[in-house]
Motif scaffolding. Structure first.
Motif, PDB file in Angstrom:
ATOM      1  N   SER A   4      37.431  32.605  26.394  1.00 28.89           N
ATOM      2  CA  SER A   4      39.239  32.520  25.958  1.00 28.89           C
ATOM      3  C   SER A   4      39.058  31.805  25.220  1.00 28.89           C
ATOM      4  N   LEU A  22      41.981  38.020  30.201  1.00 32.07           N
ATOM      5  CA  LEU A  22      41.895  37.294  31.282  1.00 32.07           C
ATOM      6  C   LEU A  22      41.993  36.916  31.796  1.00 32.07           C
ATOM      7  N   GLN A  23      43.412  36.892  31.935  1.00 31.43           N
ATOM      8  CA  GLN A  23      44.651  35.855  32.502  1.00 31.43           C
ATOM      9  C   GLN A  23      44.814  36.870  33.554  1.00 31.43           C
ATOM     10  N   HIS A  70      37.685  40.966  39.852  1.00 33.30           N
ATOM     11  CA  HIS A  70      38.645  42.062  39.055  1.00 33.30           C
ATOM     12  C   HIS A  70      38.379  43.220  40.069  1.00 33.30           C
ATOM     13  N   PRO A 100      40.978  38.292  35.737  1.00 32.78           N
ATOM     14  CA  PRO A 100      40.413  38.006  35.935  1.00 32.78           C
ATOM     15  C   PRO A 100      38.719  38.268  36.584  1.00 32.78           C
ATOM     16  N   THR A 110      34.334  34.060  31.656  1.00 28.06           N
ATOM     17  CA  THR A 110      35.675  33.134  31.023  1.00 28.06           C
ATOM     18  C   THR A 110      35.347  32.096  29.620  1.00 28.06           C
TER      19      THR A 110
END
Length: 309
Positions: A115, A124-125, A31, A128, A111
């Motif tokens: 998650s 995280l969505q 990201h 990412p 993740t």
């Protein structure tokens, strides 16, 4: 994909001596907007700039002044242009760049484990492949951390700029927007920090930490047992749990470090989950990736949202 090594890079030397282009590979996703926003908010005047998606900074390697320009290239590489850098210094610089940009992180594993917590799954969505940017070196990050005690990011960078103007060395090659290299550790260990606009105790802590690093260069080395590192740091006058955890997170690469007393982390969590949310309790679900959880919480506030360095 095979495991990336610390020196996984494609290199091209340019006709001008001392100029090289590197493509550093990483595990996607990454990201980049969050990393670039993080760096842009924390540029030390004279040392760094972050413009139009490219990070620029001065450096010293093999006794020579250099400049780097780094920007993401596609979804697998970080492109780095180096100026004033001898070829023999490239392996060490590649390793440093990989650490600085957290290129060797395994986003799939992080993740999968984070998650399991609903809040982290949502963050995280949104971002990412979020990384935990690291300090350029132990000396610089130590000074950043102390200067950031109980002040805003902008305030810390103002103080860092004064430190550079007073104790840094003018850059020996032309680079728009860049003027100095960061002060050397021996210089800071012997320096006086009065008249810089900070409390005397914080000024004293700068000297304490610089001297501690000079006496023990491996004080903030990577791979240490977190509890031992925190205990050793907290023995230094002026270094409390927040500073110790932040140094562990940002310089020693401790993936489970988390400064529980950080006001910005507490603010972010309560904005996301309500005023009754307790950071210490919630953070139990984020182990052993609490540093990445913290980075997600800081990022949720935006580039200017963090109260500390």
């Amino acid at each position: 994909m095979p495991k990336l090594t610390a020196l996984h890079a494609v290199r091209r030397s340019l006709p001008t001596p001392g100029r090289h282009i590197l493509w550093l590979r990483y595990h996607a996703p990454y990201h980049w907007p969050s990393t670039m926003a993080f760096l842009a908010a924390r540029c030390i005047p004279g040392i760094e700039t972050c413009l139009d998606g490219t990070y620029h900074r001065t450096l010293v390697t093999a006794g020579r002044h250099g400049v780097l320009h780094a920007s993401p290239s596609g979804n697998q590489y970080l492109r780095v242009c180096l100026e004033g850098v001898p070829a023999r210094a490239l392996p060490g610089l590649i390793a440093r760049l990989r650490r600085f940009f957290d290129l060797d992180a395994d986003p799939a594993r992080i993740t999968a484990e984070l998650s399991r917590d609903p809040l982290m799954a949502r963050l995280l969505q949104e971002r990412p492949g979020l990384r935990v940017p690291q300090g350029w070196d132990a000396c610089e990050q130590a000074m950043r951390t102390v200067l950031g005690q109980q002040v805003s990011v902008a305030g810390a960078m103002t103080l860092a700029g004064r430190l550079v103007q007073r104790h840094g060395v003018p850059l020996r090659l032309p680079a728009p927007g860049l003027s100095h290299v960061f002060p050397a550790l021996p210089v800071l260990a012997a320096a006086q920090f009065v008249g810089m606009g900070m409390p005397r105790a914080r000024a004293a802590t700068l000297g304490t930490l610089a001297n501690a690093l000079l006496a023990e260069p491996g004080l903030l080395r990577r791979g240490q047992v977190l509890d031992e590192l925190l205990r050793n740091l907290c023995q230094l006058k002026g270094i409390g749990p927040w500073s110790a955890h932040y140094l562990a997170l940002r310089q020693a690469g401790a993936a489970d470090a988390l400064p529980l007393g950080d006001v910005a982390l507490i603010k972010a969590l309560r904005l996301l989950e309500g005023d009754d949310a307790q950071l210490a309790q919630r953070a139990l679900a984020w182990r052993p990736w609490r540093a990445y959880a913290a980075q997600h919480l800081w990022a949720s506030l935006g580039p200017a949202g963090t109260a500390r360095r």
